[in-house]
Design an enzyme around this catalytic site. Structure first.
Site, PDB file in Angstrom:
ATOM      1  N   GLY A   1       0.795  -1.220   0.000  1.00 53.78           N
ATOM      2  CA  GLY A   1       0.000   0.000   0.000  1.00 53.78           C
ATOM      3  C   GLY A   1       0.824   1.265   0.000  1.00 53.78           C
ATOM      4  O   GLY A   1       0.398   2.309   0.491  1.00 53.78           O
TER       5      GLY A   1
ATOM      6  N   SER B   1       4.605  -5.666  -2.571  1.00 49.99           N
ATOM      7  CA  SER B   1       4.780  -4.239  -2.839  1.00 49.99           C
ATOM      8  C   SER B   1       5.485  -3.568  -1.663  1.00 49.99           C
ATOM      9  O   SER B   1       6.609  -3.932  -1.333  1.00 49.99           O
ATOM     10  CB  SER B   1       3.423  -3.598  -3.150  1.00 49.99           C
ATOM     11  OG  SER B   1       3.584  -2.321  -3.709  1.00 49.99           O
TER      12      SER B   1
END
Length: 623
Positions: free
Chosen positions: A149, A232
């Site tokens: 995120g 991520s």
């Protein structure tokens, strides 16, 4: 879908260039806020201590035909932290056999969106086979997952990260966590003797790992066999813990602090943008920290004149809403003044300098205390002596959502279409002007060789390829090669995920609908042929396809992947040093050969990604 609403007003951060786009994307396949508790299921009581008995819910998980009962515990508090302070271990949840603590709902999300405003958010969630609860001799492998995120959004409680299937495949114990985000988690600020050091989110992760180490045996887990996994920004975090994070600051029962790597045995990095550099504390303070504090001081009524140096006031008086508004305002300032638009040195050759051109607005900093170096360069300091086996992996079209975001927002923020001129300007600012003709000599990176579509320009198509190959694929290959050179005995494994999209995780800021670059499409024969975008592997690893937006009918290949990928992740967690099939050891032989996840073929075929991603061309910019 990836929502930009939580980052509304930060579009300028994207218009600076392709790689800056990473700072404004965050998965939002989760509901906002904490869910309501429900009644505990039978046979879920777990005893953490004589005064801490917890109950949860029961479900089924595992491979088809071999489903087992899985207990799930949500919203267990692992830490407590004052604003911009090192977190401390929270007391175990109070409960007795007669009245156990109800752990049936995820805890509050850390502040990020319009409805997430609770700074008391350090919670974790556990999924474990029912048969091993309270059996400390079971010693199941543990999978510790860190969500992504862009360090500004996300939660371990998102339905996308439901651990039931992974737990049933091992069998294993699966843990997902929250950690502080944005300015609350990664603000680095320096003004004379007033210092906010940053890296709080990483400290939270270390604390959660220590909590798991101390308590996972009650769920049947083996504290001596924990694999940390992340995607991520979560993969960036894993890379920092693996390659660069110093001694874990949390003390075990022995009373001795331990090296972070002593608390885990293996690591998996899904889509780590290794080409993103971590700034020094001063660079982060100059780029966004000062703007954040100035915004906070100017926007809060009654702020003292010495506000910018009054740490006590900053920590206690502004509300969480005040902090989040200042965070958004500071991101605008970061966008306007980021070194990406005025870099004097090419690419990541400036890794450790105060002029790193490729960074995120809120991110970990290389402070020489907790974070000792850049993971792109492999192991920092003497850490190779305590190396751990790891998996690295990338998707076929990592750059597509970021490139579309640049294209969508460029007219709003810059006043013109993202065309070849804008593309070349950004490329030159990032890599140096002399690099532009070198890069554009390759058709994939030359807008003149790409095509305009209804949803983006030829320049955006070229940009997508640059981000995919430079920031993701080749940067990961570079890191793997460094790590192998530093510790040849360490097992390294790689994958490339290429399954065509049957869903779209992303939302267009313009249309408010699915982002076209990542939407499911079909060829003339009716076969899916859409791009494999950033994060697309997640619902296969967790077998949570029903949780994703815009889901189309899964093919037999999609169904097969929801079975084979969780099994492979569980196999690595069981024995990271020798996980066996389908994993194939990576070797620095110039081919970049990894396994390729696509459809139901088992074992997965091999793919040589070094040449396909033009890594020889990118190598000079990844030194």
């Amino acid at each position: 879908m990836t929502s930009l609403n939580a980052l509304k007003g930060t579009a300028a951060a994207i218009a600076l260039g392709a790689l800056g786009a990473l700072g404004a994307l965050a998965l939002a396949t989760a509901p906002t806020g904490a869910a309501a508790q429900v009644a505990c299921s039978a046979n879920t009581t777990v005893t953490l201590s004589s005064s801490s008995v917890v109950c949860g819910t029961a479900t089924l998980g595992g491979p088809p035909g071999k489903l087992i009962a899985i207990n799930q515990y949500q919203g267990i508090r692992y830490g407590q932290a004052a604003r911009w302070a090192t977190p401390g271990m929270a007391p175990l949840p109070a409960g007795t056999t007669a009245a156990p603590f109800n752990a049936t709902a995820a805890g509050a999300y850390c502040p990020q969106g319009a409805s997430d405003r609770n700074e008391d958010c350090l919670f974790l969630n556990v999924s474990a086979p029912q048969a091993t609860i309270n059996n400390t001799a079971a010693k199941l492998p543990v999978i510790f997952f860190i969500h992504g995120g862009a360090f500004v959004a996300g939660s371990g409680g998102a339905p996308l990260y439901d651990g039931a299937t992974l737990a049933g495949n091992g069998p294993a114990v699966v843990v997902t966590i929250n950690y502080r985000l944005g300015a609350l988690g990664f603000l680095s600020y320096r003004n004379g003797s007033t210092v906010i050091p940053g890296n709080f989110g990483l400290l939270d992760q270390q604390l959660a790992l220590a909590w798991v180490y101390q308590n996972v045996a009650a769920f049947g887990g083996d504290p001596g066999n924990i694999t940390i996994v992340g995607e991520s920004a979560g993969a960036m975090s894993v890379g920092l813990h693996l390659f660069a994070a110093s001694t874990n600051r949390y003390v075990q029962a022995s009373g001795k602090a331990v090296d972070s790597r002593a608390l885990f045995t293996g690591a998996v990095m899904e889509s780590n943008p290794m080409g993103i550099a971590y700034p020094t504390p001063q660079a982060s303070s100059d780029a966004i920290g000062t703007a954040f504090v100035n915004s906070l001081c100017s926007s809060v009524k009654g702020a003292p004149k010495n506000c910018a140096t009054n740490l006590s006031w900053l920590q206690s008086v502004p509300t969480t809403d005040d902090v989040m508004k200042a965070q958004t305002a500071a991101m605008k300032s970061w966008a306007a003044n980021s070194p990406i638009g005025k870099a004097k040195v090419p690419g990541v050759q400036a890794l450790a300098s105060d002029a790193t051109p490729i960074t995120l607005p809120y991110s970990p900093v290389v402070d020489g205390a907790l974070v000792m170096g850049q993971p792109l360069k492999g192991y920092a300091s003497t850490y190779a002596a305590n190396a751990r086996p790891f998996v690295f992996g990338t998707n076929a079209n990592e750059g597509a959502p970021f490139a579309q975001l640049v294209y969508d927002l460029n007219p709003i923020e810059r006043g013109w279409i993202f065309n070849q001129k804008a593309y070349e300007t950004d490329l030159g600012n990032i890599l140096g002007k002399t690099a532009v003709p070198v890069i554009e000599a390759i058709d994939a990176y030359n807008p003149a060789k790409q095509s305009d579509t209804l949803y983006w320009s030829a320049a955006a198509a070229a940009l997508s390829n640059v981000i995919t190959d430079y920031v993701f694929t080749c940067a990961n290959i570079t890191t793997a090669n460094y790590a192998l050179a530093q510790s040849k005995a360490t097992g390294v494994y790689g994958y490339h995920f290429t399954q065509p999209a049957i869903f779209d995780l992303y939302t267009s800021p313009i249309t408010k609908g699915p982002m076209a670059a990542c939407a499911p499409t079909k060829d003339k024969s009716g076969n899916y042929d859409g791009r494999t975008c950033h994060a697309n592997e997640l619902p296969y690893v967790f077998n949570t396809l029903p949780a994703v937006p815009d889901l189309q009918s899964p093919t037999s290949g999609d169904t097969a992947l929801t079975q084979s990928m969780p099994a492979a992740w569980a196999a690595f967690a069981k024995t990271p040093s020798s996980p066996g099939a389908p994993w194939v050891a990576y070797a620095n032989d110039g081919t970049g050969t990894v396994i390729q996840w696509n459809g139901g073929t088992l074992p997965p075929p091999k793919a040589a990604v070094y040449a396909a991603a033009n890594c020889a061309t990118w190598a000079p910019y990844l030194k």
